[in-house]
Design a protein around this motif. Structure first.
Motif, PDB file in Angstrom:
ATOM      1  N   PRO A 167      27.908  87.413  42.321  1.00 36.34           N
ATOM      2  CA  PRO A 167      29.094  86.555  42.277  1.00 36.34           C
ATOM      3  C   PRO A 167      28.844  85.201  42.927  1.00 36.34           C
ATOM      4  N   SER A 168      29.679  84.268  42.586  1.00 37.78           N
ATOM      5  CA  SER A 168      29.670  82.946  43.215  1.00 37.78           C
ATOM      6  C   SER A 168      31.131  82.546  43.417  1.00 37.78           C
ATOM      7  N   LYS A 169      31.739  83.128  44.442  1.00 40.51           N
ATOM      8  CA  LYS A 169      33.171  82.954  44.669  1.00 40.51           C
ATOM      9  C   LYS A 169      33.441  82.799  46.160  1.00 40.51           C
ATOM     10  N   THR A 170      34.520  82.111  46.477  1.00 39.44           N
ATOM     11  CA  THR A 170      34.970  81.993  47.864  1.00 39.44           C
ATOM     12  C   THR A 170      36.378  82.559  47.967  1.00 39.44           C
ATOM     13  N   PHE A 171      36.574  83.463  48.921  1.00 40.28           N
ATOM     14  CA  PHE A 171      37.876  84.078  49.147  1.00 40.28           C
ATOM     15  C   PHE A 171      38.449  83.530  50.447  1.00 40.28           C
ATOM     16  N   GLU A 172      39.687  83.080  50.409  1.00 39.80           N
ATOM     17  CA  GLU A 172      40.337  82.530  51.593  1.00 39.80           C
ATOM     18  C   GLU A 172      41.557  83.374  51.949  1.00 39.80           C
ATOM     19  N   ARG A 173      41.637  83.687  53.268  1.00 41.79           N
ATOM     20  CA  ARG A 173      42.774  84.431  53.820  1.00 41.79           C
ATOM     21  C   ARG A 173      43.030  85.730  53.041  1.00 41.79           C
ATOM     22  N   GLN A 174      41.974  86.463  52.815  1.00 39.76           N
ATOM     23  CA  GLN A 174      42.092  87.767  52.185  1.00 39.76           C
ATOM     24  C   GLN A 174      41.353  88.800  53.034  1.00 39.76           C
ATOM     25  N   GLY A 175      41.871  90.006  53.028  1.00 43.45           N
ATOM     26  CA  GLY A 175      41.224  91.069  53.764  1.00 43.45           C
ATOM     27  C   GLY A 175      40.013  91.599  53.020  1.00 43.45           C
TER      28      GLY A 175
ATOM     29  N   ALA B 288      39.394  94.584  52.082  1.00 41.47           N
ATOM     30  CA  ALA B 288      39.787  95.487  51.005  1.00 41.47           C
ATOM     31  C   ALA B 288      40.118  94.722  49.729  1.00 41.47           C
ATOM     32  N   GLN B 289      40.828  93.600  49.869  1.00 43.40           N
ATOM     33  CA  GLN B 289      41.167  92.787  48.706  1.00 43.40           C
ATOM     34  C   GLN B 289      39.913  92.210  48.055  1.00 43.40           C
ATOM     35  N   ILE B 290      38.970  91.783  48.871  1.00 44.26           N
ATOM     36  CA  ILE B 290      37.739  91.204  48.332  1.00 44.26           C
ATOM     37  C   ILE B 290      36.930  92.261  47.596  1.00 44.26           C
ATOM     38  N   VAL B 291      36.847  93.443  48.172  1.00 44.98           N
ATOM     39  CA  VAL B 291      36.108  94.538  47.526  1.00 44.98           C
ATOM     40  C   VAL B 291      36.719  94.856  46.167  1.00 44.98           C
ATOM     41  N   ARG B 292      38.042  94.960  46.116  1.00 44.96           N
ATOM     42  CA  ARG B 292      38.695  95.257  44.844  1.00 44.96           C
ATOM     43  C   ARG B 292      38.482  94.138  43.822  1.00 44.96           C
ATOM     44  N   ALA B 293      38.485  92.894  44.281  1.00 47.70           N
ATOM     45  CA  ALA B 293      38.278  91.768  43.368  1.00 47.70           C
ATOM     46  C   ALA B 293      36.866  91.776  42.787  1.00 47.70           C
TER      47      ALA B 293
ATOM     48  N   VAL C 109      39.361  99.813  54.513  1.00 41.99           N
ATOM     49  CA  VAL C 109      38.661  98.971  55.479  1.00 41.99           C
ATOM     50  C   VAL C 109      39.628  97.866  55.905  1.00 41.99           C
ATOM     51  N   ALA C 110      40.018  97.883  57.173  1.00 42.87           N
ATOM     52  CA  ALA C 110      41.003  96.940  57.699  1.00 42.87           C
ATOM     53  C   ALA C 110      40.270  95.812  58.417  1.00 42.87           C
ATOM     54  N   LEU C 111      40.109  94.712  57.731  1.00 45.46           N
ATOM     55  CA  LEU C 111      39.410  93.569  58.315  1.00 45.46           C
ATOM     56  C   LEU C 111      39.943  92.298  57.688  1.00 45.46           C
ATOM     57  N   ASP C 112      40.645  91.484  58.482  1.00 47.47           N
ATOM     58  CA  ASP C 112      41.145  90.195  58.010  1.00 47.47           C
ATOM     59  C   ASP C 112      40.048  89.157  58.113  1.00 47.47           C
ATOM     60  N   LEU C 113      39.937  88.318  57.094  1.00 48.52           N
ATOM     61  CA  LEU C 113      38.922  87.277  57.083  1.00 48.52           C
ATOM     62  C   LEU C 113      39.567  85.948  56.707  1.00 48.52           C
TER      63      LEU C 113
ATOM     64  N   ALA D 233      28.760  96.466  50.456  1.00 43.35           N
ATOM     65  CA  ALA D 233      28.164  97.196  51.574  1.00 43.35           C
ATOM     66  C   ALA D 233      28.309  96.418  52.880  1.00 43.35           C
ATOM     67  N   GLU D 234      28.156  95.100  52.825  1.00 40.52           N
ATOM     68  CA  GLU D 234      28.277  94.278  54.030  1.00 40.52           C
ATOM     69  C   GLU D 234      29.719  94.221  54.524  1.00 40.52           C
ATOM     70  N   LEU D 235      30.665  94.068  53.615  1.00 42.31           N
ATOM     71  CA  LEU D 235      32.076  94.056  54.015  1.00 42.31           C
ATOM     72  C   LEU D 235      32.466  95.398  54.629  1.00 42.31           C
ATOM     73  N   ALA D 236      31.964  96.477  54.052  1.00 41.06           N
ATOM     74  CA  ALA D 236      32.243  97.796  54.622  1.00 41.06           C
ATOM     75  C   ALA D 236      31.643  97.908  56.021  1.00 41.06           C
ATOM     76  N   ARG D 237      30.413  97.432  56.185  1.00 37.01           N
ATOM     77  CA  ARG D 237      29.747  97.503  57.492  1.00 37.01           C
ATOM     78  C   ARG D 237      30.514  96.715  58.544  1.00 37.01           C
ATOM     79  N   LEU D 238      30.970  95.523  58.188  1.00 38.28           N
ATOM     80  CA  LEU D 238      31.712  94.698  59.138  1.00 38.28           C
ATOM     81  C   LEU D 238      32.995  95.378  59.584  1.00 38.28           C
ATOM     82  N   GLY D 239      33.576  96.174  58.706  1.00 44.25           N
ATOM     83  CA  GLY D 239      34.817  96.879  59.040  1.00 44.25           C
ATOM     84  C   GLY D 239      34.586  98.279  59.567  1.00 44.25           C
TER      85      GLY D 239
END
Length: 220
Positions: free
Chosen positions: A99-107, A109-114, A128-132, A148-154
């Protein structure tokens, strides 16, 4: 004494093979690797599978059947004595997408689903409860590596379940609830340490600094 009789059932496209598989090997792994399987059928059986067809594998160790892998056919190889079919779960679709995307003010979980939706991968529990304040899903990593990285961070783990759905669950903790006995449940065991930063996995991780106090605050 009870004798367990393992059984393998394979569905390739529209055809199911309950007693035809000469042998099969299934590997289930966390993301970013994902699950894969290789199944060999006798050369004379009807096999119309082609890369891209749906596939599903069910294993019965003698105590009940369980769906262990669902995905797509990746390879079909015909030899003189077998038809060898390679199958991979949704982890392969995520691994093929950069991907080549930037997510702003999303958790997370939302990024993983996207990211999963971008490649039509179904999701189940994404716990995974992690606000970014921002997350850059850059093409230097595959979508499987980002998940995998988003999961690890959370403090969680990402995988694909037996139904082919992406799941992210917190790392298990506490005392073990199942005893695995060598010679009965385990036939081989090996442990190693790859080293490197963050190899231990869970726990708090520093991902930024600022006066906002919360990743979801307006001035984050």
């Amino acid at each position: 004494m009870t004798t367990l009789r393992p059984a393998l059932s394979v569905t390739l496209g529209t055809l199911r093979y309950d007693a035809h598989a000469a042998w099969g090997e299934v590997t289930l792994a966390l993301l970013p690797r994902g699950g894969a399987a290789t199944v060999a059928l006798p050369p004379h059986v009807r096999c119309e599978a082609a890369p891209g067809d749906p596939a599903a594998i069910t294993l019965d160790g003698g105590e009940g059947a369980h769906a262990v892998l669902a995905g797509t056919v990746r390879t079909v190889r015909r030899t003189l004595d077998a038809i060898v079919v390679g199958v991979a779960d949704a982890g392969s679709a995520l691994a093929a997408y950069r991907p080549s995307k930037t997510f702003e003010r999303q958790g997370a979980a939302q990024i993983v689903r996207a990211l999963a939706a971008d490649v039509a991968v179904r999701t189940a529990a994404v716990d995974v409860a992690l606000d970014l304040p921002a997350y850059v899903a850059h093409p230097g990593r595959t979508a499987a590596e980002h998940v995998a990285e988003l999961a690890r961070l959370g403090g969680a783990l990402g995988a694909v379940d037996g139904e082919g759905r992406l799941v992210v669950r917190p790392r298990p903790g506490g005392a073990a609830t199942v005893a695995l006995r060598y010679g009965r449940d385990l036939v081989a065991y090996d442990a190693g340490d790859a080293g490197g930063a963050g190899a231990a996995g869970g726990g708090p991780h520093a991902i930024g600094a600022g006066p906002a106090g919360s990743a979801s605050a307006p001035d984050a």
